[in-house]
Design an enzyme around this catalytic site. Structure first.
Site, PDB file in Angstrom:
ATOM      1  N   TRP A  32       0.823  -1.210   0.000  1.00 50.75           N
ATOM      2  CA  TRP A  32       0.000   0.000   0.000  1.00 50.75           C
ATOM      3  C   TRP A  32       0.857   1.260   0.000  1.00 50.75           C
ATOM      4  CZ3 TRP A  32      -1.067   3.502   4.313  1.00 50.75           C
ATOM      5  CH2 TRP A  32      -0.312   3.241   5.457  1.00 50.75           C
ATOM      6  N   ASP A  33       2.132   1.090   0.273  1.00 55.85           N
ATOM      7  CA  ASP A  33       3.074   2.211   0.240  1.00 55.85           C
ATOM      8  C   ASP A  33       3.027   2.941  -1.109  1.00 55.85           C
ATOM      9  OD1 ASP A  33       3.695   0.341   2.203  1.00 55.85           O
ATOM     10  OD2 ASP A  33       5.848   0.671   2.087  1.00 55.85           O
TER      11      ASP A  33
ATOM     12  N   GLU B  43       1.241  -1.267  13.435  1.00 56.60           N
ATOM     13  CA  GLU B  43       1.270  -2.727  13.557  1.00 56.60           C
ATOM     14  C   GLU B  43       1.642  -3.196  14.961  1.00 56.60           C
ATOM     15  OE1 GLU B  43       2.361  -3.594   8.857  1.00 56.60           O
ATOM     16  OE2 GLU B  43       3.950  -3.531  10.355  1.00 56.60           O
TER      17      GLU B  43
ATOM     18  N   LYS C  52       3.906   2.274  16.319  1.00 61.84           N
ATOM     19  CA  LYS C  52       4.986   2.043  15.358  1.00 61.84           C
ATOM     20  C   LYS C  52       5.057   3.166  14.320  1.00 61.84           C
ATOM     21  CE  LYS C  52       6.657  -1.412  12.027  1.00 61.84           C
ATOM     22  NZ  LYS C  52       6.302  -2.597  11.233  1.00 61.84           N
ATOM     23  N   GLN C  53       3.905   3.593  13.871  1.00 63.31           N
ATOM     24  CA  GLN C  53       3.861   4.644  12.857  1.00 63.31           C
ATOM     25  C   GLN C  53       2.551   5.402  12.970  1.00 63.31           C
ATOM     26  OE1 GLN C  53       3.564   1.717   9.393  1.00 63.31           O
ATOM     27  NE2 GLN C  53       2.420   3.430   8.555  1.00 63.31           N
TER      28      GLN C  53
END
Length: 769
Positions: free
Chosen positions: A359-360, A490, A602-603
């Site tokens: 998906w990046d 995640e 995480k992000q």
């Protein structure tokens, strides 16, 4: 401990001094590619120390059977491996009976390696002391041609400094290659033919299962003091390797050089029965041009790329080096010339993650390619997803969905899901939303609506159907909920009502309905074709709307923020600032159980939604959510710092924005996450570009108009970038006091700068204070 041996330089990545501990990291950092193939920066000569050998052919992969302890229904059958291809770079060197090996040598001095990003080549030089005291100078340069993208070229030179030397030079091609990562230690390649003709050698090999046919090849020529030495090689052939042995005696201070051309042809571009013939055509072009001319062509090709893609930063060499490193590797990985390819997360620098498409691409890479090339490249990336729509429907069917539901894969090579970690394969469904957002983002930026009636609406309908079936009506909440998911963060698996997932699900449905209505009224022929194909009824659309209108979003009245997921406030909310630094990175220090129970992110997760849908929220809402979530974010995903940099700039927190920018731009150069030896983080590099253009430059498209809110870190004297907006090239030059705009094109362009209308005309400099 971060890397500290990369020397700051505006246009080059430079390493001075040889340290075996840095070899694997440097093999990643100094990797080269040309969109069609790539390789880690392995030494040409023999190296007996720890090394990660890697050469890769774009689009060639192996379906390595999934290996798990407990099989779950719907599991992908395989994990796609980016294949380590037969190697063509090897040149063994023997001087007066001693094999050159930097790991076992008596002494190596003046070691220097340079990746010249401006011109697209890799060089290495060192002085080598033999065990008998003899000294030689070695200089090597290589590149992968952009002009002839099946060709790579090496110039390898040896100069005896204080001795006469008997040289045995052995260039070879080697098919006995294995992947670093293999689930079952399967044999990935089958060598079908080894052939030698004059000074040319060929290894034909095919991949097991996927049956890609390839030809790895080489041709060499030897010189002394730039004069052709007229050497003919002795040929040694084994079951999987062809070596040419050249023997020559050279006197002290004479320069021996070998020019080696190599590379790959494959049946992705040629008939499988004509690979050697096609290889000879490619080699004829390369040898006719010669090393010097090919290098000159390489410099011109990169100059053309940089003319559009470069970002300049004045007064901050490390920041300048970082952004060019990112732009360089993005262009080495994907040039937009082959619509069958996509942008792998490691590119040609390593094997981790497998697959070529995440998906990046839609979330981070499309803006970069739209702006620095032209809309056709971004359209190709969207067309790639349309061509995989049937596979996306098959993926959904495997998980129990029906009626044309499309679930795009988290990881894929051919449209089929091939990621085998259950919490990602089954739960990280937000990826569907990124693909819909990319369609919206493409139309918003380019103004080209044609993709949607031609292809995009079918994709959107499949995605909307997915969200309709994936949502569950909660009688307790009297709302639709989405259960058992993993968001972009995640570090939380199997949670309920991840805010970002729920929000993008609602948006996807509404956006799809909006486009159905537009196409029904304005593109009647396309509408009839699509409806006949997908069998969509008004009743089904009404059911979608019910889900979207009644979607549940977890919210904290106490904190006045949307909750990342239902249970976030049940966690012990200790900020990262209060986390012992010895525990970082937590993904390498903690058990997975401990990570999942922690509040650490995480992000960007909730903030990812605020990034995509910035216009849906006020600046005050962004500030509240940024202040609440950023203190819990460990940024252990490469995709995290860029979003935070953009949002910090939006909030006028320039020191924080600058810190995040440095982290995203130098993530690999400084090895923030202690994993650069595995390969580079290619897709997040596009986020680095966004952190300057969208963050500091404040570029947006609102109401069909390009807008800017330029800002500049105090560490910089100025910066500049170009964007291609609807076939007009706008150059933006920002310094501490004012911003300049230049326009290449045929017509005036109205833009907004800090909410004020500004008219820019072709070839006229406009200055805004």
């Amino acid at each position: 401990m971060n890397l500290d041996y990369i020397i700051p330089n505006e246009w080059s990545i430079i390493e001075e001094g040889f340290n075996p501990d840095n070899v694997k990291a440097s093999e990643s950092i100094f990797s080269i590619g040309n969109g069609a193939m790539g390789q880690r920066a392995n030494f040409e000569e023999h190296y007996s120390g720890p090394t990660f050998q890697g050469s890769y052919i774009a689009g060639v992969y192996y379906p390595d059977k999934t290996r798990v302890g407990w099989w779950k229904n719907g599991y992908p059958e395989y994990f796609a491996k980016v294949l380590n291809a037969p190697s063509w770079i090897g040149i063994d060197v023997n001087v007066n009976g001693e094999q050159i090996d930097l790991y076992s040598c008596k002494k190596v001095e003046n070691f220097r390696r340079e990746l010249n990003m401006k011109e697209g080549w890799l060089s290495r030089s060192f002085k080598y002391t033999l065990h008998n005291g003899g000294e030689i100078q070695v200089n090597a340069k290589r590149f992968l041609s952009l002009e002839l993208d099946e060709i790579g070229a090496i110039e390898y030179s040896i100069t005896p400094l204080n001795i006469d030397a008997d040289l045995v030079i052995t260039p070879y091609i080697d098919g006995a290659i294995t992947n670093e990562d293999s689930n079952w230690d399967d044999k990935f390649w089958n060598i079908s033919n080894l052939e030698v003709e004059n000074d040319q050698a060929f290894i034909e090999a095919q991949t097991m299962k996927t049956n890609f046919h390839t030809c790895t090849f080489m041709q060499s020529e030897c010189f002394v003091n730039d004069q052709n030495a007229g050497l003919r090689p002795q040929v040694i052939r084994t079951d999987n390797k062809i070596s040419f042995i050249y023997k020559i005696s050279v006197k002290q201070q004479e320069v021996f050089s070998i020019h080696k051309f190599g590379g790959y042809t494959s049946d992705r571009n040629h008939d499988k029965d004509a690979l050697i013939a096609e290889t000879k055509v490619a080699l004829a072009k390369a040898t006719q041009a010669g090393f010097s001319q090919l290098l000159s062509d390489q410099k011109k090709s990169w100059a053309k790329i940089w003319d559009m893609a470069d970002i300049t930063i004045d007064g901050d060499v490390k920041a300048q080096q970082g952004i060019r490193f990112n732009i360089f590797h993005l262009n080495q990985t994907y040039l937009g010339t082959d619509p069958k390819l996509n942008i792998g997360p490691k590119g040609f620098t390593g094997e981790k993650y497998g697959g070529s498409t995440y998906w990046d691409t839609e979330a981070y890479c499309i803006p970069f390619y739209m702006s620095t090339k032209d809309q056709s490249v971004a359209r190709n990336l969207l067309t790639y997803r349309y061509k995989h729509l049937e596979k996306a429907i098959e993926n959904a069917e495997k998980l129990g969905f029906s009626n044309g539901v499309a679930l795009y894969p988290m990881v894929t090579m051919n449209g089929e899901e091939c990621h085998n970690e259950w919490e990602i394969t089954f739960e990280e469904i937000h990826r569907n939303g990124a693909i819909a957002f990319a369609i919206y983002n493409y139309h918003r930026y380019t103004g080209d609506y044609s993709y949607i009636p031609e292809m995009g609406l079918e994709v959107l309908i499949g995605i909307a159907r997915f969200w309709h079936q994936r949502a569950t009506y909660s009688t307790y909440k009297n709302k639709y909920v989405i259960l058992g998911v993993t968001g972009p963060n995640e570090y939380e698996n199997n949670v309920n009502n991840n805010w970002y997932t729920n929000y993008i699900a609602q948006w996807c449905i509404n956006y799809t309905v909006e486009n159905i209505e537009k196409i029904e009224s304005e593109f009647t022929t396309d509408f009839a074709r699509i409806m006949n194909k997908v069998k969509l009824s008004k009743a089904e659309i009404s059911e979608w709307k019910s889900v979207a209108d009644n979607m549940y979003f977890p919210y904290s009245e106490d904190h006045n923020v949307f909750l990342q997921q239902d249970g976030f406030l049940d966690k012990e909310l200790i900020t990262v600032a209060d986390l012992d630094k010895s525990q970082r990175p937590i993904n390498q220090k903690w058990s997975w159980d401990r990570i999942l129970r922690s509040p650490y992110i995480k992000q960007a997760d909730t903030l990812q939604g605020f990034y995509f849908f910035e216009d849906h929220f006020s600046t005050e809402e962004l500030e509240r959510h940024f202040d609440f979530y950023e203190p819990f974010t460990v940024h252990e995903s490469s995709l995290s710092p860029c979003v935070h940099s953009i949002q910090a700039a939006k909030l006028d927190r320039m020191e924080q924005a600058y810190t995040f920018y440095l982290r995203t731009s130098r993530l690999d150069l400084d090895d923030y996450n202690h994993e650069v030896h595995e390969g580079l983080h290619i897709t997040s590099m596009a986020g680095t570009w966004m952190s300057i253009v969208e963050g500091f430059g404040g570029m947006r498209v609102r109401n069909n108009q390009l807008t800017f809110e330029p800002k500049i870190p105090e560490q910089w004297d100025g910066y500049s970038f170009k964007v291609n907006f609807r076939n007009q090239i706008i150059k933006v030059i920002v310094n501490q006091n004012e911003t300049h705009f230049e326009l290449e094109g045929d017509e005036d362009l109205q833009i907004l700068v800090n909410e004020e209308e500004v008219n820019i005309s072709p070839n006229h400099l406009v200055t805004v204070g």
